[in-house]
Scaffold this motif. Structure first.
Motif, PDB file in Angstrom:
ATOM      1  N   THR A 112      57.978 -86.695  18.973  1.00  0.00           N
ATOM      2  CA  THR A 112      56.813 -86.982  19.620  1.00  0.00           C
ATOM      3  C   THR A 112      56.081 -85.999  18.931  1.00  0.00           C
ATOM      4  O   THR A 112      56.234 -84.841  18.977  1.00  0.00           O
ATOM      5  CB  THR A 112      56.803 -86.659  21.080  1.00  0.00           C
ATOM      6  N   GLU A 113      54.667 -86.702  18.499  1.00  0.00           N
ATOM      7  CA  GLU A 113      53.521 -85.955  17.861  1.00  0.00           C
ATOM      8  C   GLU A 113      52.158 -86.157  18.913  1.00  0.00           C
ATOM      9  O   GLU A 113      52.058 -87.213  18.892  1.00  0.00           O
ATOM     10  CB  GLU A 113      53.243 -86.356  16.629  1.00  0.00           C
ATOM     11  N   THR A 114      51.625 -85.026  19.265  1.00  0.00           N
ATOM     12  CA  THR A 114      50.479 -85.184  19.892  1.00  0.00           C
ATOM     13  C   THR A 114      49.247 -84.682  19.277  1.00  0.00           C
ATOM     14  O   THR A 114      49.210 -83.570  18.793  1.00  0.00           O
ATOM     15  CB  THR A 114      50.646 -84.575  21.140  1.00  0.00           C
ATOM     16  N   PHE A 115      48.150 -85.388  19.131  1.00  0.00           N
ATOM     17  CA  PHE A 115      47.052 -85.185  18.648  1.00  0.00           C
ATOM     18  C   PHE A 115      45.849 -84.764  19.541  1.00  0.00           C
ATOM     19  O   PHE A 115      45.758 -85.682  20.648  1.00  0.00           O
ATOM     20  CB  PHE A 115      46.606 -86.316  17.457  1.00  0.00           C
ATOM     21  N   VAL A 116      45.153 -83.753  19.330  1.00  0.00           N
ATOM     22  CA  VAL A 116      44.125 -83.300  20.568  1.00  0.00           C
ATOM     23  C   VAL A 116      42.683 -83.262  19.785  1.00  0.00           C
ATOM     24  O   VAL A 116      42.554 -82.958  18.885  1.00  0.00           O
ATOM     25  CB  VAL A 116      44.398 -82.033  20.823  1.00  0.00           C
ATOM     26  N   ASN A 117      41.924 -83.970  20.617  1.00  0.00           N
ATOM     27  CA  ASN A 117      40.331 -84.228  20.090  1.00  0.00           C
ATOM     28  C   ASN A 117      40.014 -82.625  20.041  1.00  0.00           C
ATOM     29  O   ASN A 117      40.211 -81.668  20.950  1.00  0.00           O
ATOM     30  CB  ASN A 117      39.643 -84.713  21.455  1.00  0.00           C
ATOM     31  N   GLY A 118      39.031 -82.433  18.905  1.00  0.00           N
ATOM     32  CA  GLY A 118      38.591 -81.235  18.354  1.00  0.00           C
ATOM     33  C   GLY A 118      39.616 -80.389  17.738  1.00  0.00           C
ATOM     34  O   GLY A 118      39.040 -79.349  17.206  1.00  0.00           O
ATOM     35  N   ARG A 119      40.770 -80.920  17.582  1.00  0.00           N
ATOM     36  CA  ARG A 119      41.617 -80.110  16.655  1.00  0.00           C
ATOM     37  C   ARG A 119      42.183 -80.975  15.647  1.00  0.00           C
ATOM     38  O   ARG A 119      41.773 -80.730  14.481  1.00  0.00           O
ATOM     39  CB  ARG A 119      42.899 -79.635  17.722  1.00  0.00           C
ATOM     40  N   ASP A 120      43.075 -81.794  15.903  1.00  0.00           N
ATOM     41  CA  ASP A 120      43.664 -82.570  14.889  1.00  0.00           C
ATOM     42  C   ASP A 120      43.515 -84.343  15.012  1.00  0.00           C
ATOM     43  O   ASP A 120      44.366 -85.051  14.260  1.00  0.00           O
ATOM     44  CB  ASP A 120      45.033 -82.308  14.628  1.00  0.00           C
ATOM     45  N   LEU A 121      42.697 -84.649  16.009  1.00  0.00           N
ATOM     46  CA  LEU A 121      42.874 -86.105  16.184  1.00  0.00           C
ATOM     47  C   LEU A 121      41.614 -86.552  15.538  1.00  0.00           C
ATOM     48  O   LEU A 121      40.483 -86.647  15.692  1.00  0.00           O
ATOM     49  CB  LEU A 121      42.502 -86.263  17.822  1.00  0.00           C
ATOM     50  N   THR A 122      42.104 -87.363  14.575  1.00  0.00           N
ATOM     51  CA  THR A 122      40.970 -87.791  13.440  1.00  0.00           C
ATOM     52  C   THR A 122      41.352 -89.388  13.108  1.00  0.00           C
ATOM     53  O   THR A 122      42.525 -89.616  13.340  1.00  0.00           O
ATOM     54  CB  THR A 122      40.863 -87.113  12.112  1.00  0.00           C
ATOM     55  N   CYS A 123      40.510 -89.919  12.590  1.00  0.00           N
ATOM     56  CA  CYS A 123      40.704 -91.425  12.204  1.00  0.00           C
ATOM     57  C   CYS A 123      41.719 -91.634  11.042  1.00  0.00           C
ATOM     58  O   CYS A 123      42.683 -92.344  11.263  1.00  0.00           O
ATOM     59  CB  CYS A 123      39.267 -92.031  11.795  1.00  0.00           C
ATOM     60  N   GLN A 124      41.684 -90.425  10.317  1.00  0.00           N
ATOM     61  CA  GLN A 124      42.687 -90.524   9.017  1.00  0.00           C
ATOM     62  C   GLN A 124      44.025 -90.359   9.409  1.00  0.00           C
ATOM     63  O   GLN A 124      44.916 -90.971   9.137  1.00  0.00           O
ATOM     64  CB  GLN A 124      42.265 -89.560   8.037  1.00  0.00           C
ATOM     65  N   ARG A 125      44.014 -89.460  10.549  1.00  0.00           N
ATOM     66  CA  ARG A 125      45.479 -88.993  10.948  1.00  0.00           C
ATOM     67  C   ARG A 125      46.215 -90.371  11.612  1.00  0.00           C
ATOM     68  O   ARG A 125      47.308 -90.824  11.653  1.00  0.00           O
ATOM     69  CB  ARG A 125      45.489 -87.933  11.920  1.00  0.00           C
TER      70      ARG A 125
END
Length: 254
Positions: A112-125
């Motif tokens: 499981t991978e979690t992306f966080v707003n302001g860190r690594d949550l981007t459209c490209q990811r």
């Protein structure tokens, strides 16, 4: 149940005709011989099978997703289970035009991978993760998660999508994800939080509480990870209800 057991994606074949084929021993594409149905429909089924094999050889189930009702897309899972992505998001509210996505968790291949707003949550990811999956599984994602991501991140999510809400309803499983989990015996280790708790935790994190973010991520990940056993349970129950109950003994699934 695999896609090769299915005939309802063919134009002109409904559940009644598909069931009639199964009852006559035609439970797999390999067994279709043109009998049971009329000549025009038989030609259409033959063309569908030939085209379908080409798509399956490429690991592409999108054409079948487009032709199956939302409550029947669970049939896609067995063919691409190893390349299925389970997704869940948390937000600051229900309106994608006014609120934000806070975390996005993706579960597949046992990780499981979690992306966080302001860190690594981007459209490209997000695009990169979704493009490498063959199937997307959510709970209420057709109406919420996917449109929210598309609005907030200018995404065009084209991955074939199983929204578990609809096959669950087909089984008489109503309510939210956690209620259905309890009904089918899927447990959680962490305390039972709600969507409102998720919003509160995010705001606490914004005020400097890193522990609140840890709890929010854990909650988001639990939602995502528990979709896999729920998908397995739903697919197994619907296989028995839809396929095995009307097929002759020795019916071919694989």
């Amino acid at each position: 149940m695999r896609i090769e057991n299915s005939f309802i994606p063919v134009r002109g074949v409904g559940e009644h005709t598909e069931r009639r084929l199964w009852e006559h021993g035609i439970t797999h594409w390999d067994e279709f011989d043109g009998s049971v149905v009329g000549e025009t429909l038989a030609d259409r089924i033959d063309a569908f099978i030939e085209d379908g094999r080409t798509h399956l050889d490429r690991g592409d189930v999108s054409v079948f997703a487009d032709q199956l009702p939302a409550s029947s897309r669970w049939r896609l899972y067995e063919n691409v289970r190893e390349n299925t992505c389970f997704l869940d998001i948390e937000t600051t509210g229900l309106d994608a035009n006014r609120n934000r996505v806070t975390t996005v968790s993706l579960h597949w291949g046992g990780e499981t991978e979690t992306f966080v707003n302001g860190r690594d949550l981007t459209c490209q990811r997000l695009e990169a993760e979704l493009e490498r999956s063959s199937l997307l599984v959510t709970f209420n994602g057709q109406r919420f998660d996917v449109p929210f991501l598309e609005t907030c991140y200018d995404l065009d999510v084209t991955v074939p999508h199983v929204d578990l809400l609809y096959p669950c309803k087909k089984l008489g499983l109503d309510g939210g994800l956690k209620a259905i989990e309890r009904e089918v015996g899927i447990g959680r280790e962490m305390p039972d939080l709600s969507g409102q708790d998720a919003v509160r935790l995010w705001h606490e994190y914004e005020r400097g509480d890193d522990a609140a973010l840890e709890t929010l991520v854990e909650y988001n990940r639990a939602d995502t990870e528990n979709m896999k056993p729920l998908m397995e349970t739903v697919a197994d129950r619907l296989h028995r209800q839809v396929f095995e109950t009307c097929c002759p003994s020795g019916a071919r699934e694989r």
